[in-house]
Design an enzyme around this catalytic site. Structure first.
Site, mmCIF file in Angstrom:
data_model
loop_
_atom_site.group_PDB
_atom_site.id
_atom_site.type_symbol
_atom_site.label_atom_id
_atom_site.label_comp_id
_atom_site.label_asym_id
_atom_site.label_seq_id
_atom_site.Cartn_x
_atom_site.Cartn_y
_atom_site.Cartn_z
ATOM 1 C CB ILE A 127 8.683 25.228 -19.427
ATOM 2 C CG1 ILE A 127 7.988 26.593 -19.302
ATOM 3 C CG2 ILE A 127 7.851 24.257 -20.250
ATOM 4 C CD1 ILE A 127 7.727 27.301 -20.596
ATOM 5 C CG HIS B 253 -1.135 29.849 -11.648
ATOM 6 N ND1 HIS B 253 0.057 30.270 -12.205
ATOM 7 C CD2 HIS B 253 -2.079 30.703 -12.087
ATOM 8 C CE1 HIS B 253 -0.177 31.343 -12.957
ATOM 9 N NE2 HIS B 253 -1.462 31.624 -12.905
#
Ligand code: GRF
Length: 205
Positions: free
Chosen positions: A95, A112
């Protein structure tokens, strides 16, 4: 069209990185992959980058930094020193700090393996399969502070077959990723875009 320099951040196999490198070397995608950074020492992406002759290929160890922001600052310094215009996340399983996201706002993209906003998060393929959707796909999006939550640049759709498991579905999605990611990068550079809240508008050519 002049080439633009990009930095790729990857934690794993690096097959999307390989697709971008191939598109660049064949002249389909006007990018110069100048930096590849990984947070994993044994990421195959590092070898792919070295074999392709990328100028700066680095494993940066998260354990050497006090916190996420310090780690990201070290990455940002390298990317800026190399004068990269875009940061391309390709299976980067960390992250990003708000420092990093805001420092490079609208210059970081990710791919993604789901049709966002459905199935954000670490297991997009498994969750889509478990939910029972009949189509799946991949999404290229700008990166903001919300995981997989930035504005959508492009999507591609694949069917989900009755006998799919996570691996077979992911393979079908990845075949689309290898086309969509370089194509989208190319469009970003050649055509350009503007953002209006969540909507991306491609410039008129
Ligand atoms: C891809 O499926 C991508 O959608 C996701 O992570 C995977 C990376 O694969 N973000 P690879 O490392 O490029 O092979």
């Amino acid at each position: 069209m002049t080439h633009q320099a990009i930095a790729v951040m990857a934690s794993g196999r690096g097959t999307n990185l390989a697709a971008i490198l191939e598109a660049a070397s064949k002249g389909y995608c006007p990018v110069d992959v100048r930096v590849v950074i990984s947070n994993k020492v044994d990421a195959p992406a590092l070898r792919i980058a070295r074999d392709a002759g990328v100028e700066t290929v680095l494993f940066i160890n998260p354990k050497d930094y006090q916190d996420r922001a310090a780690y990201d600052k070290a990455c940002a310094d390298i990317i800026e020193k190399a004068d990269c215009q875009w940061i391309v996340l390709a299976g980067y399983m960390r992250i990003l700090s708000s420092f990093f996201v805001n420092h490079f706002l609208n210059c970081i993209i990710n791919i993604h393996p789901s049709l966002l906003p459905a199935f954000a998060g670490a297991d997009g393929v498994g969750n889509a399969l478990a939910y029972g959707v009949k189509v799946a796909g991949c999404t290229v999006h700008l990166v903001n502070e919300e995981v997989d939550g930035g504005a959508i640049l492009a999507q591609a759709v694949v069917p989900v077959l009755d006998d799919d498991d996570r691996e077979s579905l992911h393979q079908r999605i990845q075949a689309e990723e290898y086309q969509l990611y370089p194509q989208t990068l190319c469009r970003m550079i050649e055509q350009g875009f503007s953002t209006h809240e969540r909507r991306i508008t491609w410039n008129q050519s």
